[in-house]
Design a protein around this motif. Structure first.
Motif, PDB file in Angstrom:
ATOM      1  N   UNK A  26      -8.355 -87.153   6.948  1.00 34.09           N
ATOM      2  CA  UNK A  26      -8.664 -85.634   7.314  1.00 34.09           C
ATOM      3  C   UNK A  26      -9.359 -84.825   6.352  1.00 34.09           C
ATOM      4  N   UNK A  27     -10.195 -84.194   6.915  1.00 32.24           N
ATOM      5  CA  UNK A  27     -11.803 -83.006   6.667  1.00 32.24           C
ATOM      6  C   UNK A  27     -10.518 -81.873   6.515  1.00 32.24           C
ATOM      7  N   UNK A  28     -11.437 -81.166   5.457  1.00 30.44           N
ATOM      8  CA  UNK A  28     -11.198 -79.891   5.161  1.00 30.44           C
ATOM      9  C   UNK A  28     -10.531 -78.822   6.486  1.00 30.44           C
ATOM     10  N   UNK A  29     -11.396 -78.678   7.388  1.00 27.23           N
ATOM     11  CA  UNK A  29     -11.418 -77.910   9.224  1.00 27.23           C
ATOM     12  C   UNK A  29     -10.462 -79.158   9.058  1.00 27.23           C
ATOM     13  N   UNK A  30      -9.465 -79.632   9.427  1.00 28.96           N
ATOM     14  CA  UNK A  30      -8.527 -80.532  10.410  1.00 28.96           C
ATOM     15  C   UNK A  30      -7.381 -79.409   9.413  1.00 28.96           C
ATOM     16  N   UNK A  31      -8.002 -78.941   8.641  1.00 29.81           N
ATOM     17  CA  UNK A  31      -6.099 -78.396   7.894  1.00 29.81           C
ATOM     18  C   UNK A  31      -5.881 -76.561   8.062  1.00 29.81           C
ATOM     19  N   UNK A  32      -7.545 -76.445   7.854  1.00 27.30           N
ATOM     20  CA  UNK A  32      -7.683 -74.501   8.235  1.00 27.30           C
ATOM     21  C   UNK A  32      -7.354 -74.763   9.705  1.00 27.30           C
ATOM     22  N   UNK A  33      -7.830 -75.198  10.644  1.00 31.12           N
ATOM     23  CA  UNK A  33      -7.714 -75.069  11.365  1.00 31.12           C
ATOM     24  C   UNK A  33      -6.138 -74.239  12.070  1.00 31.12           C
ATOM     25  N   UNK A  34      -4.872 -75.396  12.096  1.00 33.83           N
ATOM     26  CA  UNK A  34      -3.588 -74.586  12.182  1.00 33.83           C
ATOM     27  C   UNK A  34      -2.822 -73.781  10.932  1.00 33.83           C
ATOM     28  N   UNK A  35      -4.307 -74.031   9.787  1.00 35.20           N
ATOM     29  CA  UNK A  35      -3.785 -73.127   9.204  1.00 35.20           C
ATOM     30  C   UNK A  35      -4.188 -71.095  10.141  1.00 35.20           C
ATOM     31  N   UNK A  36      -5.482 -71.419  10.580  1.00 33.49           N
ATOM     32  CA  UNK A  36      -5.889 -69.562  11.070  1.00 33.49           C
ATOM     33  C   UNK A  36      -4.661 -69.666  11.933  1.00 33.49           C
ATOM     34  N   UNK A  37      -4.326 -71.146  12.742  1.00 32.97           N
ATOM     35  CA  UNK A  37      -3.386 -70.616  13.852  1.00 32.97           C
ATOM     36  C   UNK A  37      -1.915 -70.391  13.243  1.00 32.97           C
ATOM     37  N   UNK A  38      -1.143 -71.085  12.286  1.00 32.34           N
ATOM     38  CA  UNK A  38      -0.431 -69.818  11.808  1.00 32.34           C
ATOM     39  C   UNK A  38      -0.295 -68.758  11.302  1.00 32.34           C
ATOM     40  N   UNK A  39      -1.374 -68.213  10.669  1.00 33.08           N
ATOM     41  CA  UNK A  39      -2.074 -67.141  10.142  1.00 33.08           C
ATOM     42  C   UNK A  39      -1.698 -66.138  11.167  1.00 33.08           C
ATOM     43  N   UNK A  40      -2.483 -66.677  12.233  1.00 34.89           N
ATOM     44  CA  UNK A  40      -2.545 -65.788  13.990  1.00 34.89           C
ATOM     45  C   UNK A  40      -0.901 -65.678  14.110  1.00 34.89           C
ATOM     46  N   UNK A  41      -0.474 -66.075  14.414  1.00 31.72           N
ATOM     47  CA  UNK A  41       1.073 -66.630  14.824  1.00 31.72           C
ATOM     48  C   UNK A  41       2.109 -65.039  13.962  1.00 31.72           C
ATOM     49  N   UNK A  42       1.654 -65.519  12.936  1.00 27.76           N
ATOM     50  CA  UNK A  42       2.410 -64.947  11.486  1.00 27.76           C
ATOM     51  C   UNK A  42       1.994 -63.118  11.592  1.00 27.76           C
TER      52      UNK A  42
END
Length: 400
Positions: A1-17
């Motif tokens: 997995x590339x870094x963006x594969x981690x950052x996309x779900x991180x951003x989604x969790x941040x938006x939900x928070x």
């Protein structure tokens, strides 16, 4: 997995928070809401700090090789604890018992995090590893124990989550059961992630090389598991909110016939107050109920207990059950009262009722059911026709 594969779900969790923060500010003492926000925060942090680019940057900033390892392992442990606490609070029960179980999970994983940091401090990791630290240092004293400890802690959390969610799913129905079963599916992916991690580490202990399971397969399984579990956590909450909103709007629409009858026949000074178009459904229902109560208050002198009793008997004779018959009787009485008020523009009946001090009939209670039958019940239609005929007769009498 590339870094963006981690950052996309991180951003989604941040938006939900971010979406939940206003609610948390208003209801900080709600343990379930706190647990939801903690889970979203931990999930976002895990994805963010587990990205290879972030791992390298954290190591560079701290000046400690592989400092990201205990950091990510600690975040994973905190995420596991937040999932367990959320399920405990979500399931409910006696408040003291819920708090006690939550504190036990938090305490256990806090101790585990301290142990992870201590073992990393005692061990040596001279070579920076961004993707394969678990297998590269699988035989290194203290680091080996640190890796085993975090994997065991995640396994305990995964098994406990599956057991609790599965047992709870067997006791409930609807969207909650669907959400719990999705969480179980997500944690099956997490358990598969742990199997690949353990397999790679055990292979190293036996002198074999299955590192690809840990560095390539495991992250993908973890990502899928976390995202599926997030859907399971969110689905019942979102669907319940949608169902509540739908029910509120349905109530608003169902109250429409009664509101229109009272509104159209009301004197000018009893007209309802307009509210803004962006008002919530709950406020609109409250406003409509208030308008209906105000409208019926002005009809009190015109309420006829005899007309209500006759309509009730007619409804029972037509096959209605007692609850529906009461609603039909109330609707018939209101219809007759509206006609009677229209036929009394000078308010003689009102003045007479006030002078005599007479008590009006019992206040109609089931507004929604009464509003629904207002346009559907033949009993109400008959009462409306009778009231119209009576009004015309009274008008002729006054003309003479």
């Amino acid at each position: 997995m590339q870094s963006q594969d981690y950052y996309i779900p991180a951003a989604a969790m941040g938006a939900a928070l971010a979406f939940k923060v206003p609610s948390l500010a208003r209801a900080w003492r709600d343990p379930l809401l706190r647990a939801v926000c903690a889970l979203l925060a931990m999930a976002g942090l895990v994805f963010f700090f587990a990205a290879p680019a972030t791992i390298a940057e954290v190591n560079r900033i701290t000046g400690i090789r592989n400092f990201s390892a205990p950091l990510v392992y600690s975040l994973l442990s905190a995420f596991s604890a937040s999932c367990l606490v959320l399920i405990v609070n979500w399931r409910g029960g006696p408040p003291e018992q819920t708090r006690r179980i939550s504190r036990r999970w938090i305490t256990a994983y806090s101790i585990e995090v301290v142990a992870l940091i201590a073992l990393f401090t005692l061990g040596k990791t001279p070579v920076e590893r961004l993707r394969d630290l678990d297998t590269y240092y699988a035989n290194t004293p203290y680091i080996r124990e640190m890796i085993l400890l975090y994997l065991v802690a995640l396994t305990v959390a995964g098994v406990s989550m599956n057991v609790m969610c599965w047992r709870w799913a067997l006791q409930v129905h609807g969207w909650l059961r669907a959400g719990l079963l999705i969480i179980v599916l997500g944690y099956l992916f997490n358990l598969a992630y742990l199997v690949t991690k353990f397999s790679a580490v055990f292979a190293r202990w036996g002198g074999h090389d299955l590192d690809y399971l840990s560095s390539d397969v495991a992250p993908t399984l973890a990502s899928w598991g976390a995202q599926i579990s997030a859907v399971g956590f969110c689905l019942p909450l979102v669907c319940q909110r949608f169902a509540d909103s739908w029910s509120t709007w349905a109530t608003y629409r169902q109250l429409g016939p009664l509101w229109h009858v009272l509104h159209n026949g009301a004197p000018q000074h009893h007209r309802p107050v307009r509210i803004s178009w962006w008002s919530s459904a709950e406020l609109r229902v409250t406003q409509r109920e208030s308008d209906i109560h105000d409208g019926m208050l002005s009809l009190y002198p015109y309420f006829d207990a005899k007309a209500r009793a006759a309509a009730y008997e007619a409804a029972l004779a037509a096959g209605s059950d007692p609850v529906l018959a009461h609603a039909e009787a109330d609707a018939a009485m209101v219809t007759a009262a509206v006609r009677a008020r229209a036929a009394d523009p000078l308010g003689k009946i009102v003045n007479s009722a006030e002078a005599s001090g007479s008590t009006p009939p019992e206040w109609p209670r089931d507004l929604v059911r009464m509003s629904v039958v207002l346009r559907q019940s033949p009993v109400v239609a008959a009462a409306r026709g009778h009231a119209a005929t009576r009004s015309e007769s009274d008008s002729h009498e006054r003309t003479r």
